[in-house]
Write an enzyme that holds these catalytic residues in place. Structure first.
Site, PDB file in Angstrom:
ATOM      1  N   ASP A  10     144.745 -40.895  29.413  1.00  0.00           N
ATOM      2  CA  ASP A  10     145.931 -40.860  30.180  1.00  0.00           C
ATOM      3  C   ASP A  10     145.854 -42.115  31.318  1.00  0.00           C
ATOM      4  OD1 ASP A  10     144.122 -39.500  31.735  1.00  0.00           O
ATOM      5  OD2 ASP A  10     145.732 -38.453  32.468  1.00  0.00           O
ATOM      6  N   HIS A 241     134.880 -39.331  37.725  1.00  0.00           N
ATOM      7  CA  HIS A 241     135.216 -38.515  36.618  1.00  0.00           C
ATOM      8  C   HIS A 241     135.268 -38.733  35.278  1.00  0.00           C
ATOM      9  CE1 HIS A 241     136.830 -35.959  39.993  1.00  0.00           C
ATOM     10  NE2 HIS A 241     137.623 -36.686  40.040  1.00  0.00           N
TER      11      HIS A 241
HETATM   12  C1  BDR Z   1     140.790 -36.204  36.023  1.00  0.00           C
HETATM   13  O1  BDR Z   1     142.336 -36.076  36.225  1.00  0.00           O
HETATM   14  C2  BDR Z   1     142.771 -37.640  36.476  1.00  0.00           C
HETATM   15  O2  BDR Z   1     143.476 -37.977  37.632  1.00  0.00           O
HETATM   16  C3  BDR Z   1     141.571 -38.251  35.949  1.00  0.00           C
HETATM   17  O3  BDR Z   1     141.939 -39.673  35.073  1.00  0.00           O
HETATM   18  C4  BDR Z   1     140.544 -37.343  35.425  1.00  0.00           C
HETATM   19  O4  BDR Z   1     140.799 -37.400  33.904  1.00  0.00           O
HETATM   20  C5  BDR Z   1     140.270 -35.595  37.135  1.00  0.00           C
HETATM   21  O5  BDR Z   1     140.505 -34.264  37.479  1.00  0.00           O
HETATM   22 CA    CA Z   2     141.895 -39.177  32.780  1.00  0.00          CA
END
Ligand code: BDR
Ligand code: CA
Length: 317
Positions: A10, A241
């Site tokens: 995403d 992340h």
């Molecule tokens: C996840 O949430 C999204 O904002 C980031 O892309 C990541 O995949 C982290 O909690």
């Molecule tokens: Ca993500």
């Protein structure tokens, strides 16, 4: 032989970093991007995925558009305050000139796994809707996928979307519960480890000094995301992340894991979206609702500095 991966994404600033990290890693062959809502709508995620591949000069990689909404409820909406209105730190890129393929994300995932059994690894770094839909379309992919390496969830620590739940899982808890119940090897790279992988402002400044279009694009988009972390968590840098899931696929030895069955709270409760591992002996695993669930490979610790070093080294290469 490089490992074949499909990144379900995403994009999203940290998604962008993860995609480019994977493209720069000789151990991996990115055979497709599939798109999903989360940081942005699915429409914008798809536009961004196409744009990112154009910037990287990798328009040979197919992009398949994913679902617009979670499996059970409507999408709750994008998080422009985290990733920008455009999901790319408000740099507002021109429209892409390339197009998506004529298959949905779920169809593409099924076709790739079933035509190359045991050879395709899924790396979902957004909500797990497309993976759940692919399992619904062809349940045998659970046996034929090599591994599913998920960025999402929180086994031992707090959430980030809510005090109890991590954002990707919180965006589609029903889908996540299906995927964590799939019998083949599922690895969870959640907040328990991604909050131990820290890129400081000094690390982020490196991107601006690396002379390739991928690093230069990250240098443009990352300040907005960094400022969100600074405001929200008073840190001078970012927690890594999505790239941590890519790092796990490249070098699982950097992570410590435990094998626990995991259920996701899909109720309308204060812990909606929380990943609940059955921690402890087999007696606990036999309790409902964990009974008869496969063990998930849950990351609980990581050599964070090495992940950061590896990602920056790949971007320089
Ligand atoms: C996840 O949430 C999204 O904002 C980031 O892309 C990541 O995949 C982290 O909690
Ligand atoms: Ca993500």
């Amino acid at each position: 032989m490089p490992r074949k991966i499909i990144i379900d994404t995403d994009p999203g600033v940290d998604d962008t970093m993860a995609i480019y990290f994977a493209l720069k890693s000789p151990e991996l062959e990115v055979i497709g991007l599939t798109t999903i809502f989360g940081n942005v709508t699915t429409e914008l995620a798809t536009t961004n995925a196409l744009r990112l591949l154009e910037i990287a000069g990798r328009t040979d990689i197919p992009v398949a558009r994913g679902a617009d909404d979670p499996v059970a409820v409507p999408f709750g909406g994008p998080v422009a305050f985290v990733h920008g209105e455009d999901g790319q730190g408000n740099v507002f890129l021109p429209p892409p000139t390339t197009q998506v393929i004529d298959q949905s994300a779920a169809q593409f995932i099924v076709e790739q796994i079933m035509s190359q059994p045991g050879q395709v690894t899924l790396v979902p770094v957004g909500p797990l809707t497309n993976i759940a839909l692919a399992l619904r379309l062809e349940p045998r992919i659970a046996q034929h996928v090599q591994e599913v390496v998920i960025m999402g969830g929180n086994a031992l620590g707090p959430g980030n979307a809510t005090p109890s739940a991590e954002a990707n899982i919180h965006n589609d808890p029903e889908a996540a519960d299906v995927v964590f119940g799939a019998p083949r090897k599922v690895t969870m790279v959640g907040l328990d480890v991604t909050h131990k992988v820290f890129m400081s402002d000094a690390h982020l400044a490196e991107y601006g000094r690396i002379n390739n279009p991928l690093a230069q694009h990250i240098a443009r988009i990352v300040p907005f995301y960094r400022d969100f972390f600074h405001e929200r968590s008073q840190i001078d840098g970012i927690w890594v992340h999505d790239s941590s899931a890519v790092a796990y696929v490249i070098d699982p030895g950097l992570f410590k894991t435990e094998q626990w069955p995991v259920r996701v709270d899909a109720n309308d409760s204060i812990s909606r979206g929380k990943t609940w591992p059955a921690i402890g002996d087999t007696d606990r695993h036999n309790l409902e609702p964990w009974h008869n669930r496969p063990r998930v490979n849950v990351c609980v610790d990581v050599q964070g500095d090495k992940v950061v070093e590896m990602e920056l080294a790949r971007m320089r290469s």
